[in-house]
Enzyme design. Structure first.
Site, PDB file in Angstrom:
ATOM      1  N   LYS A   1       4.802  13.265  -5.302  1.00 57.83           N
ATOM      2  CA  LYS A   1       4.528  14.575  -4.709  1.00 57.83           C
ATOM      3  C   LYS A   1       3.273  14.542  -3.832  1.00 57.83           C
ATOM      4  O   LYS A   1       3.347  14.782  -2.641  1.00 57.83           O
ATOM      5  CB  LYS A   1       4.422  15.642  -5.783  1.00 57.83           C
ATOM      6  CG  LYS A   1       5.794  16.210  -6.090  1.00 57.83           C
ATOM      7  CD  LYS A   1       6.159  16.179  -7.512  1.00 57.83           C
ATOM      8  CE  LYS A   1       7.594  16.627  -7.703  1.00 57.83           C
ATOM      9  NZ  LYS A   1       8.180  16.037  -8.880  1.00 57.83           N
TER      10      LYS A   1
ATOM     11  N   ASP B   1       0.180  15.999 -17.930  1.00 60.95           N
ATOM     12  CA  ASP B   1       1.174  15.579 -16.940  1.00 60.95           C
ATOM     13  C   ASP B   1       0.797  16.311 -15.650  1.00 60.95           C
ATOM     14  O   ASP B   1       0.969  17.519 -15.533  1.00 60.95           O
ATOM     15  CB  ASP B   1       2.578  15.979 -17.413  1.00 60.95           C
ATOM     16  CG  ASP B   1       3.653  15.727 -16.351  1.00 60.95           C
ATOM     17  OD1 ASP B   1       3.321  15.260 -15.239  1.00 60.95           O
ATOM     18  OD2 ASP B   1       4.839  16.002 -16.641  1.00 60.95           O
TER      19      ASP B   1
ATOM     20  N   TRP C   1       9.718  20.265 -18.018  1.00 61.59           N
ATOM     21  CA  TRP C   1       9.073  18.944 -18.139  1.00 61.59           C
ATOM     22  C   TRP C   1       8.331  18.816 -19.451  1.00 61.59           C
ATOM     23  O   TRP C   1       8.323  17.748 -20.077  1.00 61.59           O
ATOM     24  CB  TRP C   1       8.168  18.664 -16.936  1.00 61.59           C
ATOM     25  CG  TRP C   1       8.959  18.682 -15.665  1.00 61.59           C
ATOM     26  CD1 TRP C   1       8.851  19.575 -14.649  1.00 61.59           C
ATOM     27  CD2 TRP C   1      10.038  17.795 -15.299  1.00 61.59           C
ATOM     28  NE1 TRP C   1       9.789  19.303 -13.672  1.00 61.59           N
ATOM     29  CE2 TRP C   1      10.518  18.229 -14.042  1.00 61.59           C
ATOM     30  CE3 TRP C   1      10.635  16.696 -15.906  1.00 61.59           C
ATOM     31  CZ2 TRP C   1      11.577  17.586 -13.389  1.00 61.59           C
ATOM     32  CZ3 TRP C   1      11.694  16.054 -15.253  1.00 61.59           C
ATOM     33  CH2 TRP C   1      12.139  16.504 -14.016  1.00 61.59           C
TER      34      TRP C   1
HETATM   35  C1  LIG Z   1       5.641  18.031 -13.825  1.00 53.11           C
HETATM   36  C2  LIG Z   1       6.673  16.936 -13.783  1.00 53.11           C
HETATM   37  N1  LIG Z   1       6.701  16.034 -14.780  1.00 53.11           N
HETATM   38  C3  LIG Z   1       7.584  15.018 -14.777  1.00 53.11           C
HETATM   39  C4  LIG Z   1       8.504  14.872 -13.766  1.00 53.11           C
HETATM   40  C5  LIG Z   1       9.476  13.727 -13.809  1.00 53.11           C
HETATM   41  O1  LIG Z   1       9.105  12.783 -12.897  1.00 53.11           O
HETATM   42  P1  LIG Z   1       9.945  11.461 -12.610  1.00 53.11           P
HETATM   43  O2  LIG Z   1      11.175  11.876 -11.881  1.00 53.11           O
HETATM   44  O3  LIG Z   1       8.999  10.639 -11.799  1.00 53.11           O
HETATM   45  O4  LIG Z   1      10.270  10.822 -13.919  1.00 53.11           O
HETATM   46  C6  LIG Z   1       8.505  15.777 -12.702  1.00 53.11           C
HETATM   47  C7  LIG Z   1       9.456  15.652 -11.582  1.00 53.11           C
HETATM   48  O5  LIG Z   1       9.586  16.485 -10.711  1.00 53.11           O
HETATM   49  C8  LIG Z   1       7.567  16.842 -12.712  1.00 53.11           C
HETATM   50  O6  LIG Z   1       7.542  17.743 -11.713  1.00 53.11           O
END
Ligand SMILES: Cc1ncc(COP(=O)(O)O)c(C=O)c1O
Length: 344
Positions: free
Chosen positions: A180, A156, A89
């Site tokens: 989550k 994030d 991520w």
């Molecule tokens: C830490 C983290 N950041 C970003 C995301 C991406 O999220 P989204 O699918 O809502 O774009 C996730 C998805 O699991 C994540 O765990």
């Protein structure tokens, strides 16, 4: 998500507060929905104990949209942003930031497949901001100490928001996809310090400019009404359960139960450095990978679902988000113990 939230959400779809209307059909500009939005934003402020200069927004798009919206609002093309690379991520966030300015990756766990949180690094004083992923969902690592920097800190928190007490005010910008710990997919929580906005030279498209969302009270256009409503219900549940400190205590108990079994059971081992282990996503493998399919079958038999590890790590990943009861963790631990007995 908590069962009572599902029940309340389901009832509101049929008839919201005895209005004869569904929550899905009331106008977003009505006083009825305004009250939902106001309460959701106020609950975030209260549960995170945010300072007055922090604005709470519920925006469309998933956390991935924030990977670009953050640099678009904070980073000019000749400026540098600092990023910690702690896994997939973070890498995706870095890729998007490079579209808007320069990126300095100040630390990375890449060489050891992200099984730890880097400690030894320096953030340049002239960086526009420093971005971290507070919990690494795929690898099961988590920043236990929030780094102190002289530059604005961006987090994030998609996979650990509201799971533990941290100084949320240490961050100038927090974002988290709701799905989550907070509610259903389809909405992002963004908490931003007004003071860091309005400093870039570029023209920002209306919907991407945080300032427009701030000035319109997170109601610049039609917000994801149902997702925000369910977030509000989940935040109410969290408050009624004793708030973030109380849920952190439970999260610690759940994580300790499972990590303890991983550490003492001769068949399993954890994949992350002990001091950096996540309390939300617990990753583990088997000493003998040939036993994995038999263990997965045992798991299935006990109605445990969704614990196959991400392909980048392999093995297993148990996600112990806020609403998961400790009895579910106990079922997994019992299964690990009885499986070990069959192998003894
Ligand atoms: C830490 C983290 N950041 C970003 C995301 C991406 O999220 P989204 O699918 O809502 O774009 C996730 C998805 O699991 C994540 O765990």
């Amino acid at each position: 998500m908590p069962k009572e939230v599902f029940e309340q959400a389901a009832a509101a779809v049929l008839n919201y507060n005895n209005s004869g209307l569904s929550i899905l059909e009331i106008g977003h500009r009505t006083t009825t929905f305004q009250a939902v939005m106001d309460e959701a934003r106020a609950l975030v402020k209260e549960l995170m104990q945010l300072d007055d200069n922090k604005e709470v927004l519920f925006l469309h798009g998933g956390a991935s949209t924030q990977f670009m919206q953050v640099p678009m609002n904070l980073l000019d093309d000749k400026e540098t942003a600092a990023y910690a690379d702690t896994g997939v991520w973070g890498i995706k966030a870095i890729k998007e930031a490079k579209l808007f300015g320069k990126v300095e990756v100040v630390c990375t766990g890449k060489d050891s497949n992200y099984n730890f949180i880097p400690k030894d690094f320096a953030v340049p004083n002239d960086a526009k901001y420093f971005h971290i992923t507070t919990n690494n969902t795929i690898y099961g690592s988590q920043w236990q100490k929030i780094p102190k920097t002289s530059v604005p800190l961006v987090g994030d928190m998609s996979s650990d928001v509201f799971s533990r007490v941290i100084d949320f005010n240490a961050f100038d910008l927090i974002y988290a996809g709701a799905q989550k710990n907070m509610g259903p997919a389809g909405v992002n929580l963004v908490v931003v310090n007004n003071k860091i906005l309005g400093k870039v030279k570029r023209q920002i498209p209306t919907m991407m400019d945080y300032r427009n969302h701030v000035s319109e009270g997170s109601m610049l256009n039609t917000p994801p009404v149902f997702a925000i409503f369910v977030c509000m219900l989940t935040l109410r549940w969290l408050k009624a359960s004793g708030g973030v400190a109380a849920i952190e205590k439970l999260n610690c108990e759940k994580a300790a139960l499972l990590y303890n079994e991983i550490d003492i059971n001769p068949l399993f081992k954890g994949t992350v450095a002990t001091e950096d282990r996540s309390k939300m996503n617990i990753c583990f493998v088997m000493h003998n990978p040939e036993l994995e399919s038999a263990f997965l079958a045992a798991i299935k038999q006990n109605n445990i679902i969704g614990i196959k590890g991400h392909r980048l790590v392999g093995g297993f990943r148990a996600s112990l988000y806020n609403a998961l009861p400790i009895r579910s963790v106990q079922v997994l631990v019992d299964t690990m113990q009885s499986f070990a007995k069959t192998q003894a």
